[in-house]
Design a protein around this motif. Structure first.
Motif, short mmCIF file in Angstrom:
data_model
loop_
_atom_site.label_atom_id
_atom_site.label_comp_id
_atom_site.label_asym_id
_atom_site.label_seq_id
_atom_site.Cartn_x
_atom_site.Cartn_y
_atom_site.Cartn_z
N VAL A 1 0.75 -1.28 0.12
CA VAL A 1 0.04 0.00 0.01
C VAL A 1 0.96 1.29 0.04
CG1 VAL A 1 -1.81 1.18 1.17
CG2 VAL A 1 -1.82 -1.27 1.26
N ARG A 2 0.74 1.89 -0.94
CA ARG A 2 1.34 3.36 -1.01
C ARG A 2 0.94 4.54 -0.30
NH1 ARG A 2 3.22 4.35 -7.16
NH2 ARG A 2 4.39 2.46 -6.59
N VAL A 3 1.61 4.90 0.63
CA VAL A 3 1.05 5.96 1.32
C VAL A 3 1.74 7.19 1.52
CG1 VAL A 3 0.09 4.42 2.89
CG2 VAL A 3 2.27 5.16 3.55
N ALA A 4 1.07 8.46 1.93
CA ALA A 4 1.67 9.83 1.68
C ALA A 4 1.52 10.34 3.19
CB ALA A 4 1.44 10.73 0.80
N ALA A 5 2.67 11.08 3.67
CA ALA A 5 2.48 11.49 5.06
C ALA A 5 3.40 12.92 5.17
CB ALA A 5 3.02 10.52 6.21
N ILE A 6 2.95 13.70 5.83
CA ILE A 6 3.65 15.03 6.17
C ILE A 6 4.62 15.09 7.26
CG2 ILE A 6 3.17 17.67 6.35
CD1 ILE A 6 0.55 17.18 4.73
N GLN A 7 5.84 15.82 7.01
CA GLN A 7 6.79 15.87 8.27
C GLN A 7 5.85 16.76 9.28
OE1 GLN A 7 9.33 17.82 10.69
NE2 GLN A 7 9.99 18.62 8.63
N LYS A 8 6.16 16.37 10.54
CA LYS A 8 5.31 17.08 11.74
C LYS A 8 5.77 18.65 11.48
CE LYS A 8 4.82 17.25 16.61
NZ LYS A 8 5.16 16.63 18.01
N ASN A 9 7.09 18.82 11.62
CA ASN A 9 7.56 20.30 11.63
C ASN A 9 7.82 20.88 10.21
OD1 ASN A 9 7.33 20.47 14.38
ND2 ASN A 9 9.02 19.29 14.56
N THR A 10 6.99 20.51 9.23
CA THR A 10 7.30 20.97 7.70
C THR A 10 7.28 22.37 7.88
OG1 THR A 10 6.43 21.09 5.37
CG2 THR A 10 4.96 20.63 7.26
N LYS A 11 8.38 23.07 6.87
CA LYS A 11 8.28 24.55 6.76
C LYS A 11 7.35 25.04 5.50
CE LYS A 11 12.55 25.00 9.07
NZ LYS A 11 14.15 25.37 9.11
#
Length: 376
Positions: free
Chosen positions: A292-302
């Motif tokens: 399963v291909r998943v996308a996630a965002i880094q917690k402290n993204t700028k």
């Protein structure tokens, strides 16, 4: 006597002025309260004027957080077209950093104290699940397009909403060299790989290196539990199972005749067929383990705006259709309805995925056990 009277009159005048100022301040305070400012008195003061339209300061709109630069996405080495697609659709600039599963995760681990990435998009649901548990990912955010997810894919979204599935493909289907076997002679189930007639003839990718290979292995371990999974793969190793670093290496060994059958990721399998290689494909009735291909965002993204736009973009049916029609890894099952898979992809393809939480919990142990066996 006259001087004393004048002095008293001056004091009286000063007192009168002071009282007038205090009265004015009090009136202004009342006007401020009536104009909608948040009261600082007890709750009873709020209910005393039910017609007042008060707006708590915490609910006042705040300016949108500004992105600081170019969005950086860490992803498996697939789909070069996603960058130009995203930039054209949204206007956000994007930088793609590609590699196999082990390379990407090693990079993320090395940067843990100072992440250089904004979004991770991988064929590694259990691993990304673990990143969410490790407080590395943005949680409790819901993209607009998440409402479009099929029921199966809604079920993959973790409770903390740390990632979203953009599709799934077979981490392994049964393929065989048609110069060696007919369809009837070829292995038709995973258990067939342990039969004597296929001794030394079967290969697969290394789950410690190839991103889809761990979901493949994890499905058997989660279904059979740890001891049962070890027993199953022990039977394959005893029959001469060959392990290659990545799926393209497996494909090359199959084409050259070094092996005659394999568990191969589906895009690689269909790629061989489409290039004219003598390869047959079998979707086992008991299911093909899914990656399963998943996308996630880094917690402290700028770059939160671009990051959220990217994940939402991946869940758009139009995006998934374009990836199928034009992408490098175009053989996959879309996670949203209204998207047509490749016409030559099996209509009855049955994908079965390991539970992400279970697979993450046992990932290190399984990979280590498998690595020890493969070396031997």
């Amino acid at each position: 006597m006259k001087k004393t009277k004048t002095k008293l009159t001056g004091i009286s005048l000063l007192l009168a002025i002071a009282m007038t100022v205090m009265s004015a301040c009090g009136a202004n305070g009342n006007n401020a309260a009536n104009s909608g400012a948040q009261p600082t008195t007890s709750p009873s003061a709020e209910t005393a004027s039910p017609s007042a339209e008060t707006t708590p300061a915490s609910e006042e709109p705040t300016p949108e957080t500004q992105d600081e630069g170019t969005l950086t996405v860490y992803l498996n080495d697939f789909d070069d077209i996603i960058g130009p697609m995203f930039e054209a659709a949204t206007g956000h600039k994007i930088n793609l950093v590609k590699g196999n599963g082990a390379e990407i995760m090693s990079r993320i681990q090395a940067e843990k104290g100072n992440p250089h990435w904004d979004v991770v998009w991988l064929d590694a649901m259990p691993t990304v699940y673990g990143m969410g548990e490790d407080n590395q990912l943005l949680t409790d955010w819901v993209p607009d397009n998440a409402a479009k997810l099929k029921d199966t894919y809604q079920a993959y979204v973790p409770a903390n909403k740390s990632f979203y599935p953009t599709g799934a493909h077979a981490a392994g289907i049964i393929v065989y060299n048609t110069n060696a076997y007919t369809a009837d002679q070829a292995p038709n189930s995973w258990d067939d790989f342990a039969k004597p007639e296929f001794k030394g003839a079967v290969g697969m990718a290394d789950p410690a290196i190839a991103a889809p290979a761990f979901p493949f292995v994890a499905r058997f371990f989660s279904e059979k539990q740890l001891d049962g999974g070890k027993t199953f793969f022990d039977s394959l190793f005893a029959n001469g199972l060959k392990v290659y670093p990545k799926n393209p290496n497996v494909a090359a060994a199959l084409s050259s005749g070094e092996i005659k059958a394999a568990a191969l990721q589906e895009s690689n399998a269909y790629g061989l067929v489409n290039s004219g290689e003598p390869i047959g494909i079998i979707w086992p009735e008991d299911g093909a383990p899914a990656s399963v291909r998943v996308a996630a965002i880094q917690k402290n993204t700028k770059n939160p705006n671009a990051a959220k736009a990217f994940v939402n973009f991946l869940l758009d049916p139009a995006t998934q259709q374009q990836l199928i029609d034009q992408g490098d890894e175009s053989y996959f099952e879309p996670s949203v309805p209204g998207v047509n898979p490749k016409a030559d992809r099996a209509a009855d393809a049955n994908l079965v995925a390991a539970d992400a939480a279970w697979a993450f919990e046992h990932e290190a142990e399984i990979k280590q056990w498998f690595a020890d066996k493969a070396v031997k």
